[in-house]
Design an enzyme around this catalytic site. Structure first.
Site, PDB file in Angstrom:
ATOM      1  CD  GLU A 115      -3.772  -6.081   3.587  1.00 33.19           C
ATOM      2  OE1 GLU A 115      -4.634  -5.280   3.996  1.00 33.19           O
ATOM      3  OE2 GLU A 115      -2.559  -5.904   3.703  1.00 33.19           O
ATOM      4  CD  GLU A 169      -3.060  -1.082   2.144  1.00 34.97           C
ATOM      5  OE1 GLU A 169      -3.007  -0.229   3.036  1.00 34.97           O
ATOM      6  OE2 GLU A 169      -4.023  -1.853   1.990  1.00 34.97           O
TER       7      GLU A 169
HETATM    8  C1  FCB Z   1      -4.704  -2.450   5.250  1.00 28.76           C
HETATM    9  C2  FCB Z   1      -3.334  -2.769   5.798  1.00 28.76           C
HETATM   10  C3  FCB Z   1      -3.312  -3.895   6.794  1.00 28.76           C
HETATM   11  C4  FCB Z   1      -4.527  -3.871   7.700  1.00 28.76           C
HETATM   12  C5  FCB Z   1      -5.803  -3.718   6.921  1.00 28.76           C
HETATM   13  C6  FCB Z   1      -7.054  -3.716   7.756  1.00 28.76           C
HETATM   14  O1  FCB Z   1      -4.737  -1.139   4.794  1.00 28.76           O
HETATM   15  O2  FCB Z   1      -2.452  -3.113   4.752  1.00 28.76           O
HETATM   16  O3  FCB Z   1      -2.106  -3.852   7.498  1.00 28.76           O
HETATM   17  O4  FCB Z   1      -4.375  -2.943   8.684  1.00 28.76           O
HETATM   18  O5  FCB Z   1      -5.752  -2.536   6.177  1.00 28.76           O
END
Ligand code: FCB
Length: 459
Positions: free
Chosen positions: A358, A169
């Site tokens: 994610e 990110e």
């Molecule tokens: C993302 C992050 C991760 C976690 C999730 C909920 O932005 O990469 O570390 O905190 O959100």
């Protein structure tokens, strides 16, 4: 198993994701130095709820064997975790701390022994404080610092790790860190953020290049948080506001890596507002766009944007979001995930594989009781909806190769500290960090067993 029986491709990666600072604890054990998150938490700068810190987190550093056994029981074939730069290179550069290397060797070997593919993020926000003292991502030297750190990671772990993610990110750790100032290093200087972003992009590409030179035969990509913005109305100013937000936020990084150029609109508005640093060499995006093997997408939702004079950096305001999170809006967002997958397919002619690195649902402990959390049907629904959207994307020709649920365990959720839980496994902060399987853990396990049965049935 319930009636949820979508079949995914045979070698699809199913996993869960975590990051070092959020779970490891042991912040100063075995030679580890302070990262910028350690430092900010120790200084209690007020960015984290109730001044929580990650000193102990869920003590994964000491309890990793129990955690690996839980992952084995879950049955997912892969696991995404990050390496703490501060464990491996305590000074940020230079001497290698073999105790740090040994910890990750134990972790990697433990995963492989249990038949789980390690997917390794090289950097997930915890920059060594020693490097921040020299300017961090805003110092051009970071391109070399990061590349050298990546070289050490490839050297020690490259024989066993077949999936690498350079950075997690980039938008968040550069813009939220250097412009909005809400996460470490908590700086508010947009021009500096644009610089930091550029350095991070080039550092990413430089590590990819290096990986190719090593001759190792794994795959390497990046994990971007992609939050598509839509206009709040058909009015031209709202549409423009959404275009600017897309160009200057998530898709700024996506375009640089996938297309090798910053969005023209972003460069135009950044220059108009005098946020564009003079010393950015856009030709360097050739390095940033070095061919990756997959694009990691962290998907949490969409945002609706309107024009509002004086709001934000570019006269725009987020009026609502589709994001399923018990702490925020809690609106369905799986359709937005499908649309995003289709956009990536169109942009890349379907040639760039995608991994959902994610996707997850958080719940706020002020709102959700322990009992509800353990019996988290809401999380199961969330996963089902996103898997359905991904299956539809796969059937529509998008090359989706994997899905990682965030997160395996409840953990330190950055600004929220321990007041937001994302895990499939509950961590009891009141009772010796006991791990308790939530209903979603059992559901995911059954779902994965069913995938296995369907695969065998085919043979
Ligand atoms: C993302 C992050 C991760 C976690 C999730 C909920 O932005 O990469 O570390 O905190 O959100």
């Amino acid at each position: 198993m319930d009636d949820f029986d979508l079949k995914f491709p045979d070698n699809f990666l199913f996993g869960t994701a975590v990051s070092a600072y959020q779970i490891e604890g042991a912040w100063n054990k075995d030679g580890k130095s302070e990262s910028i998150w350690d430092r900010h938490c120790h200084e209690k700068t007020g960015i984290v709820r109730k001044n929580y810190d990650g000193d102990v987190a869920i003590d994964h550093y000491n309890r990793y064997v129990e955690d690996l056994d839980l992952l084995k029981e879950l049955g997912a074939n892969s696991y995404r975790f990050s390496l703490a730069w501060t464990r491996i290179l305590p000074e940020g550069t230079g001497w290698v701390n073999l105790k740090g290397i040994e910890f990750y060797n134990r972790l990697i070997d433990g995963l492989l022994e249990r038949g789980i593919e390690p997917v390794v993020t090289i950097f997930h926000w915890d920059l060594p404080a020693a490097l921040q003292e020299k300017g961090g991502w805003a110092n051009r030297e970071v391109i070399n610092w990061f590349t050298e750190y990546a070289r050490v990671c490839f050297k020690y772990f490259g024989d066993r790790v077949k999936y690498w993610i350079t950075l997690n990110e980039i938008y968040v750790f550069t813009y939220r860190g250097y412009s909005l100032g809400v996460i470490p290093p908590c700086i508010r200087d947009y021009k500096m953020a644009v610089k930091a972003a550029h350095h991070a992009l080039v550092a990413h590409g430089s590590a990819v290049k290096l990986y190719r030179q090593t001759g190792l035969n794994g795959k390497i990509g990046v994990a971007l948080d992609l939050v598509p913005k839509t206009a709040g109305s058909e009015r031209s100013e709202d549409k423009y506001a959404a275009e600017v937000a897309n160009a200057t936020e998530s898709f700024y990084f996506y375009d640089a890596i996938v297309k090798g150029a910053y969005p023209e609109l972003a460069v135009k508005v950044l220059k108009e507002k005098n946020y564009w640093p003079d010393d950015i060499d856009e030709k360097e995006l050739k390095t940033a766009s070095e061919k990756i093997d997959f694009l990691g997408v962290n998907f949490y939702g969409q945002q609706t944007v309107v024009y509002r004079k004086g709001a934000g950096r570019f006269d725009s305001e987020i009026i609502s979001a589709n994001a399923e999170n018990v702490a925020y809006d809690n609106k369905p967002c799986a359709d937005d995930c499908f649309k995003l997958m289709m956009k990536i397919k169109e942009d890349t002619g379907g040639r760039l594989p995608v991994i959902i690195t994610e996707n997850g649902m958080g719940s706020n402990t002020d709102v959700v009781s322990r009992q509800e959390e353990l019996n988290d049907g809401f999380r199961i629904d969330y996963i089902k909806k996103h898997l359905t959207a991904l299956k539809k994307a796969i059937d529509s020709g998008v090359d989706v190769k994997g899905y990682f649920y965030w997160s395996a365990f409840d953990n330190f959720e950055w600004n929220w500290g321990y007041d937001q839980r994302f895990g499939l496994v509950y961590v009891d902060y009141e009772d010796d960090l006991k791990r308790i399987k939530k209903k979603s853990f059992l559901w995911y396990k059954e779902f994965l067993e069913e995938q296995g049965r369907m695969r065998k049935g085919k043979i």
